[in-house]
Design a protein around this motif. Structure first.
Motif, PDB file in Angstrom:
ATOM      1  N   GLU A  71      -1.287   5.902   5.644  1.00  4.98           N
ATOM      2  CA  GLU A  71      -0.493   4.702   5.392  1.00  4.98           C
ATOM      3  C   GLU A  71       0.800   4.721   6.197  1.00  4.98           C
ATOM      4  O   GLU A  71       1.267   3.665   6.660  1.00  4.98           O
ATOM      5  N   LYS A  72       1.366   5.892   6.388  1.00 12.68           N
ATOM      6  CA  LYS A  72       2.596   6.008   7.188  1.00 12.68           C
ATOM      7  C   LYS A  72       2.361   5.589   8.634  1.00 12.68           C
ATOM      8  O   LYS A  72       3.181   4.883   9.227  1.00 12.68           O
ATOM      9  N   THR A  73       1.229   6.047   9.192  1.00 16.99           N
ATOM     10  CA  THR A  73       0.969   5.837  10.619  1.00 16.99           C
ATOM     11  C   THR A  73       0.133   4.603  10.917  1.00 16.99           C
ATOM     12  O   THR A  73       0.096   4.149  12.060  1.00 16.99           O
ATOM     13  N   GLY A  74      -0.566   4.092   9.905  1.00 15.37           N
ATOM     14  CA  GLY A  74      -1.506   2.989  10.147  1.00 15.37           C
ATOM     15  C   GLY A  74      -2.767   3.443  10.863  1.00 15.37           C
ATOM     16  O   GLY A  74      -3.480   2.618  11.441  1.00 15.37           O
ATOM     17  N   LYS A  75      -3.063   4.742  10.796  1.00 18.18           N
ATOM     18  CA  LYS A  75      -4.221   5.291  11.508  1.00 18.18           C
ATOM     19  C   LYS A  75      -5.223   5.907  10.543  1.00 18.18           C
ATOM     20  O   LYS A  75      -4.847   6.492   9.520  1.00 18.18           O
ATOM     21  N   LEU A  76      -6.507   5.772  10.883  1.00 23.68           N
ATOM     22  CA  LEU A  76      -7.610   6.450  10.206  1.00 23.68           C
ATOM     23  C   LEU A  76      -7.820   5.984   8.766  1.00 23.68           C
ATOM     24  O   LEU A  76      -8.520   6.624   7.992  1.00 23.68           O
ATOM     25  N   LEU A  77      -7.235   4.847   8.416  1.00 23.43           N
ATOM     26  CA  LEU A  77      -7.498   4.175   7.145  1.00 23.43           C
ATOM     27  C   LEU A  77      -7.338   2.682   7.382  1.00 23.43           C
ATOM     28  O   LEU A  77      -6.227   2.182   7.578  1.00 23.43           O
ATOM     29  N   SER A  78      -8.465   1.985   7.369  1.00 16.58           N
ATOM     30  CA  SER A  78      -8.469   0.558   7.692  1.00 16.58           C
ATOM     31  C   SER A  78      -7.651  -0.248   6.681  1.00 16.58           C
ATOM     32  O   SER A  78      -7.582   0.088   5.499  1.00 16.58           O
ATOM     33  N   LYS A  79      -7.064  -1.323   7.138  1.00 17.08           N
ATOM     34  CA  LYS A  79      -6.391  -2.263   6.240  1.00 17.08           C
ATOM     35  C   LYS A  79      -7.367  -3.313   5.719  1.00 17.08           C
ATOM     36  O   LYS A  79      -7.031  -4.070   4.792  1.00 17.08           O
ATOM     37  N   GLU A  80      -8.556  -3.371   6.303  1.00 18.48           N
ATOM     38  CA  GLU A  80      -9.578  -4.324   5.837  1.00 18.48           C
ATOM     39  C   GLU A  80     -10.125  -3.842   4.491  1.00 18.48           C
ATOM     40  O   GLU A  80     -10.438  -2.658   4.335  1.00 18.48           O
ATOM     41  N   LEU A  81     -10.216  -4.741   3.529  1.00 17.79           N
ATOM     42  CA  LEU A  81     -10.506  -4.386   2.145  1.00 17.79           C
ATOM     43  C   LEU A  81     -11.740  -3.514   1.988  1.00 17.79           C
ATOM     44  O   LEU A  81     -11.704  -2.450   1.358  1.00 17.79           O
ATOM     45  N   ARG A  82     -12.856  -3.935   2.545  1.00 20.80           N
ATOM     46  CA  ARG A  82     -14.121  -3.244   2.286  1.00 20.80           C
ATOM     47  C   ARG A  82     -14.172  -1.870   2.955  1.00 20.80           C
ATOM     48  O   ARG A  82     -14.626  -0.891   2.359  1.00 20.80           O
ATOM     49  N   GLU A  83     -13.694  -1.789   4.181  1.00 26.94           N
ATOM     50  CA  GLU A  83     -13.710  -0.501   4.865  1.00 26.94           C
ATOM     51  C   GLU A  83     -12.704   0.460   4.227  1.00 26.94           C
ATOM     52  O   GLU A  83     -12.978   1.656   4.073  1.00 26.94           O
ATOM     53  N   ARG A  84     -11.539  -0.058   3.832  1.00 25.78           N
ATOM     54  CA  ARG A  84     -10.543   0.776   3.153  1.00 25.78           C
ATOM     55  C   ARG A  84     -11.098   1.323   1.840  1.00 25.78           C
ATOM     56  O   ARG A  84     -10.959   2.511   1.529  1.00 25.78           O
ATOM     57  N   THR A  85     -11.765   0.449   1.080  1.00 20.64           N
ATOM     58  CA  THR A  85     -12.345   0.869  -0.199  1.00 20.64           C
ATOM     59  C   THR A  85     -13.410   1.928   0.014  1.00 20.64           C
ATOM     60  O   THR A  85     -13.463   2.938  -0.706  1.00 20.64           O
ATOM     61  N   ALA A  86     -14.253   1.735   1.010  1.00 20.19           N
ATOM     62  CA  ALA A  86     -15.300   2.721   1.314  1.00 20.19           C
ATOM     63  C   ALA A  86     -14.670   4.055   1.716  1.00 20.19           C
ATOM     64  O   ALA A  86     -15.114   5.121   1.287  1.00 20.19           O
ATOM     65  N   THR A  87     -13.636   4.000   2.529  1.00 20.57           N
ATOM     66  CA  THR A  87     -12.974   5.237   2.968  1.00 20.57           C
ATOM     67  C   THR A  87     -12.405   5.997   1.783  1.00 20.57           C
ATOM     68  O   THR A  87     -12.603   7.214   1.655  1.00 20.57           O
TER      69      THR A  87
END
Length: 207
Positions: free
Chosen positions: A81-97
């Motif tokens: 969350e700090k870097t905006g990397k390796l965790l999508s902001k898109e709901l479905r992909e973020r939830t899956a991650t």
């Protein structure tokens, strides 16, 4: 600057993997678990559960005082969350991650850790425990293989903190009595991550 309190264990490797992928500047502080460094008051102030890894972020995004974070999954989410990397902001992909990240920290890591303990470190053999955790390890690798048969990475087509969390535990597959030939999708995923430049640099630190 990130201070990382670290030992070269699967959970420790998770954080160096992320930091190398994200290109964040960090200082590495080795915690000698065998010597009991994890019980020193200065470390407990950062990691009250006396476990590595832990971090101190000297430049949090709110501009305030340094912030400490313990627990590997929480650290990965915080840094993503700090870097905006390796965790999508898109709901479905973020939830899956996040659900696969929690699968790792709640199951894949602890069960494989029990496999390691009873197979290699228990002061006397406990056949029931050895068999129980071997079978659970095989089940979890089966779950991982099924997911990776459908997707290039755990949360879909993009490498994420879920993969970073899971990979270091799979590094020890031989000690877990797991043959990756039995899990071809895991083997393919494993080799791709192993060959990433950031992975190679992170693991070189352990040497």
């Amino acid at each position: 600057m990130i201070d990382l309190y670290y030992a070269p264990t699967p959970n420790g490797h998770k954080i160096t993997l992320f930091l190398e992928e994200a290109g964040l500047a960090y200082r590495l502080y080795r915690i000698n678990i065998s010597a009991g460094d994890q019980f020193k008051p200065e470390f407990l102030a950062i990691s009250p559960n006396n476990k590595i890894p832990a971090i101190v972020d000297h430049q949090p995004v709110d501009g305030g005082a340094p912030i400490s974070v313990f627990e590997s999954g929480a650290i990965l989410q915080y840094l993503a969350e700090k870097t905006g990397k390796l965790l999508s902001k898109e709901l479905r992909e973020r939830t899956a991650t996040l659900q696969w990240l929690f699968w790792q920290v709640g199951g894949f890591g602890p069960m494989l850790g029990q496999n390691h303990h009873f197979t290699h470190f228990a002061p006397q053999p406990v056949p029931y425990a050895i068999e129980r955790y071997l079978q659970e390890t095989k089940r979890l690798y089966g779950v991982l293989n099924t997911q990776l048969t459908k997707n290039a990475y755990l949360a879909g087509e993009h490498y994420s903190i879920a993969d970073i969390a899971t990979y270091p535990w799979a590094v020890s597959h031989e000690r877990q009595r797991i043959d990756l030939e039995d899990y071809p999708a895991v083997r393919n995923w494993f080799e791709r991550i192993k060959n990433r430049p950031a992975t190679q640099k992170a693991y070189a630190l352990a040497k």
